[in-house]
Enzyme design. Structure first.
Site, PDB file in Angstrom:
ATOM      1  N   ASN A   9      60.324  36.258 153.305  1.00  0.00           N
ATOM      2  CA  ASN A   9      58.591  35.763 152.730  1.00  0.00           C
ATOM      3  C   ASN A   9      58.755  36.545 151.020  1.00  0.00           C
ATOM      4  O   ASN A   9      59.086  37.573 151.118  1.00  0.00           O
ATOM      5  CB  ASN A   9      58.124  37.211 153.109  1.00  0.00           C
ATOM      6  CG  ASN A   9      56.403  36.818 152.845  1.00  0.00           C
ATOM      7  OD1 ASN A   9      55.714  37.040 152.351  1.00  0.00           O
ATOM      8  ND2 ASN A   9      55.885  38.248 153.646  1.00  0.00           N
ATOM      9  N   TRP A  10      58.804  35.934 150.662  1.00  0.00           N
ATOM     10  CA  TRP A  10      58.242  36.091 148.653  1.00  0.00           C
ATOM     11  C   TRP A  10      57.485  36.846 148.445  1.00  0.00           C
ATOM     12  O   TRP A  10      57.555  37.302 147.358  1.00  0.00           O
ATOM     13  CB  TRP A  10      59.058  35.042 148.047  1.00  0.00           C
ATOM     14  CG  TRP A  10      59.775  33.803 148.271  1.00  0.00           C
ATOM     15  CD1 TRP A  10      61.276  34.450 149.227  1.00  0.00           C
ATOM     16  CD2 TRP A  10      60.552  32.896 148.053  1.00  0.00           C
ATOM     17  NE1 TRP A  10      62.070  33.473 148.809  1.00  0.00           N
ATOM     18  CE2 TRP A  10      62.119  32.687 148.095  1.00  0.00           C
ATOM     19  CE3 TRP A  10      60.144  31.511 147.014  1.00  0.00           C
ATOM     20  CZ2 TRP A  10      62.147  31.724 148.106  1.00  0.00           C
ATOM     21  CZ3 TRP A  10      60.853  30.392 146.996  1.00  0.00           C
ATOM     22  CH2 TRP A  10      62.110  30.690 146.750  1.00  0.00           C
ATOM     23  N   LYS A  11      56.582  36.736 149.020  1.00  0.00           N
ATOM     24  CA  LYS A  11      55.275  37.568 149.138  1.00  0.00           C
ATOM     25  C   LYS A  11      54.594  36.828 147.136  1.00  0.00           C
ATOM     26  O   LYS A  11      54.598  35.689 146.952  1.00  0.00           O
ATOM     27  CB  LYS A  11      55.283  38.890 148.929  1.00  0.00           C
ATOM     28  CG  LYS A  11      55.573  39.456 149.830  1.00  0.00           C
ATOM     29  CD  LYS A  11      56.096  40.269 150.228  1.00  0.00           C
ATOM     30  CE  LYS A  11      56.355  41.550 151.548  1.00  0.00           C
ATOM     31  NZ  LYS A  11      56.499  43.062 152.120  1.00  0.00           N
ATOM     32  N   HIS A 101      50.424  38.780 158.645  1.00  0.00           N
ATOM     33  CA  HIS A 101      50.902  39.440 158.168  1.00  0.00           C
ATOM     34  C   HIS A 101      50.677  41.263 157.468  1.00  0.00           C
ATOM     35  O   HIS A 101      48.689  41.103 157.544  1.00  0.00           O
ATOM     36  CB  HIS A 101      51.858  39.171 156.677  1.00  0.00           C
ATOM     37  CG  HIS A 101      52.918  40.256 155.641  1.00  0.00           C
ATOM     38  ND1 HIS A 101      52.727  41.023 154.885  1.00  0.00           N
ATOM     39  CD2 HIS A 101      53.954  39.789 155.836  1.00  0.00           C
ATOM     40  CE1 HIS A 101      53.466  41.867 154.901  1.00  0.00           C
ATOM     41  NE2 HIS A 101      54.642  41.234 155.225  1.00  0.00           N
ATOM     42  N   GLU A 103      49.792  42.884 155.674  1.00  0.00           N
ATOM     43  CA  GLU A 103      49.442  42.930 153.212  1.00  0.00           C
ATOM     44  C   GLU A 103      47.902  42.705 153.692  1.00  0.00           C
ATOM     45  O   GLU A 103      47.138  42.498 153.284  1.00  0.00           O
ATOM     46  CB  GLU A 103      50.058  42.438 152.699  1.00  0.00           C
ATOM     47  CG  GLU A 103      51.625  43.501 152.294  1.00  0.00           C
ATOM     48  CD  GLU A 103      52.734  42.844 151.904  1.00  0.00           C
ATOM     49  OE1 GLU A 103      52.355  41.483 152.029  1.00  0.00           O
ATOM     50  OE2 GLU A 103      53.776  43.358 152.309  1.00  0.00           O
ATOM     51  N   GLU A 173      57.167  43.779 162.486  1.00  0.00           N
ATOM     52  CA  GLU A 173      56.894  44.446 161.454  1.00  0.00           C
ATOM     53  C   GLU A 173      56.320  46.141 161.765  1.00  0.00           C
ATOM     54  O   GLU A 173      54.858  45.833 161.230  1.00  0.00           O
ATOM     55  CB  GLU A 173      56.147  43.091 160.888  1.00  0.00           C
ATOM     56  CG  GLU A 173      57.298  42.612 160.548  1.00  0.00           C
ATOM     57  CD  GLU A 173      56.812  41.605 159.214  1.00  0.00           C
ATOM     58  OE1 GLU A 173      57.635  41.273 158.507  1.00  0.00           O
ATOM     59  OE2 GLU A 173      55.248  41.461 158.765  1.00  0.00           O
ATOM     60  N   GLY A 179      59.196  47.187 153.005  1.00  0.00           N
ATOM     61  CA  GLY A 179      58.692  47.303 151.726  1.00  0.00           C
ATOM     62  C   GLY A 179      59.055  48.907 150.938  1.00  0.00           C
ATOM     63  O   GLY A 179      58.984  49.500 150.467  1.00  0.00           O
ATOM     64  N   SER A 219      62.394  46.072 155.580  1.00  0.00           N
ATOM     65  CA  SER A 219      63.622  46.958 155.162  1.00  0.00           C
ATOM     66  C   SER A 219      64.832  45.967 155.745  1.00  0.00           C
ATOM     67  O   SER A 219      66.279  46.782 155.989  1.00  0.00           O
ATOM     68  CB  SER A 219      63.383  47.807 155.189  1.00  0.00           C
ATOM     69  OG  SER A 219      62.548  48.584 154.108  1.00  0.00           O
ATOM     70  N   GLY A 240      61.806  40.014 153.600  1.00  0.00           N
ATOM     71  CA  GLY A 240      60.792  40.369 152.120  1.00  0.00           C
ATOM     72  C   GLY A 240      61.911  40.619 150.965  1.00  0.00           C
ATOM     73  O   GLY A 240      62.305  39.807 150.494  1.00  0.00           O
ATOM     74  N   GLY A 241      61.865  41.937 151.083  1.00  0.00           N
ATOM     75  CA  GLY A 241      62.963  42.792 148.883  1.00  0.00           C
ATOM     76  C   GLY A 241      64.258  41.498 149.709  1.00  0.00           C
ATOM     77  O   GLY A 241      64.165  41.201 148.067  1.00  0.00           O
TER      78      GLY A 241
HETATM   79  C1  PEP Z   1      57.545  41.064 154.775  1.00  0.00           C
HETATM   80  O1  PEP Z   1      56.928  41.762 154.308  1.00  0.00           O
HETATM   81  O2  PEP Z   1      57.453  40.657 155.627  1.00  0.00           O
HETATM   82  C2  PEP Z   1      58.811  42.655 154.770  1.00  0.00           C
HETATM   83  C3  PEP Z   1      59.459  42.755 156.050  1.00  0.00           C
HETATM   84  O3  PEP Z   1      59.405  43.051 153.781  1.00  0.00           O
HETATM   85  P1  PEP Z   1      60.963  44.119 153.401  1.00  0.00           P
HETATM   86  O4  PEP Z   1      61.821  43.484 154.330  1.00  0.00           O
HETATM   87  O5  PEP Z   1      60.582  44.329 151.953  1.00  0.00           O
HETATM   88  O6  PEP Z   1      60.582  45.427 153.893  1.00  0.00           O
END
Ligand code: PEP
Length: 263
Positions: A9-11, A101, A103, A173, A179, A219, A240-241
């Site tokens: 997920n590049w957001k 999600h 967010e 999640e 994040g 994470s 994500g990251g």
């Molecule tokens: C996400 O936003 O779906 C996610 C898992 O982010 P991160 O891996 O950065 O925690």
């Protein structure tokens, strides 16, 4: 059908050139490595780059490597300025879409009933919804996290027929892990995934529960992916990251493949 999936997920990150480069790098990695048959890789680039990224996936990788939107609307067309129809995502070659999600829930007030509608419309358009669920830290600390996440499924997914539910991918999640650098322990992830399979079995049946792909997100990175992916009910990750750099994302794909081969 239950798959092992590594989804990125590049957001709202990267510019066009970086998005194309990253897609290219993943495509090249997949061209040069044999994944286990049931492993799939998905990227969720920002909307303006989606069509371009689809074009950088070679024919050879097209069954393994898919692209998805990060969101969609509940209508196929019309006067909805700024929104994207699931049909449009399908039209440009997306196979997946993230729905729910944390967010989107937090910043755009997406509630259970809206998410249920989005799931319906995404399915109608022929997309695979990756339905995100997860609890806030206070809910985890209160010990009501399983009931909370079960309610998220029940409110937005359990109106589906068994046939339609079978097309859904779930991403658990925990919001406190997204994040933050804090990840759920492999045991915490396993416990929640097993609990979700139990509620799915209760609502539908054991076969449906066993065949549901349930990803972990929060994470997840090369350093913890193996411990998470080795859990029997964890079918991969929504990243994500660590999905924003080709080396960390492809390392996670490598770890997923290794875990499948040793299962
Ligand atoms: C996400 O936003 O779906 C996610 C898992 O982010 P991160 O891996 O950065 O925690």
């Amino acid at each position: 059908m239950r798959y092992k999936i590594v989804a990125g997920n590049w957001k709202m990150n990267l510019n066009q050139q970086q998005a194309i480069q990253l897609t290219n790098d993943i495509n090249e990695y997949l061209s040069n490595h044999d994944l286990a048959r049931q492993v799939k890789v998905v990227i969720h680039p920002p909307l303006p780059y989606l069509a371009n990224c689809v074009n950088y996936i070679s024919e050879k990788n097209s069954t393994t490597f898919g692209v998805g939107g990060q969101n969609c609307y509940t209508q196929a067309s019309g006067a909805y300025t700024g929104e994207t129809a699931p049909e449009m995502l399908k039209d440009i070659g997306c196979q997946y879409v993230l729905i729910g999600h944390s967010e989107r829930r937090k910043y755009f007030n997406e509630n259970h009933s809206l998410l249920a509608e989005k799931v319906d419309k995404a399915l109608e358009a022929g997309l695979t919804p990756i339905f995100c669920c997860g609890e806030l830290l206070d809910i985890r600390e209160a010990g009501t996290h399983e009931a909370h996440v079960e309610a998220q499924l029940s409110e937005s997914l359990f109106h589906l027929s068994k046939a339609d539910f079978s097309k859904i991918i779930i991403a658990y999640e925990p919001v406190w892990a997204i994040g933050t650098g804090v990840t759920a322990s492999p045991e915490q992830a396993q416990d929640m995934h097993a609990a979700l399979r139990q509620v799915i079995a209760k609502k539908y049946d054991k076969d449906t529960a066993e065949n549901t792909t349930i990803l972990y997100g929060g994470s997840c990175k090369p350093a913890n992916a193996e411990a998470l992916f080795s859990q029997p009910d964890v079918d991969g990750g929504l990243i994500g990251g660590a999905s924003l750099k080709a080396d960390s994302f492809t390392k996670i794909i490598e770890i997923m493949t290794k875990c499948v081969k040793t299962m």
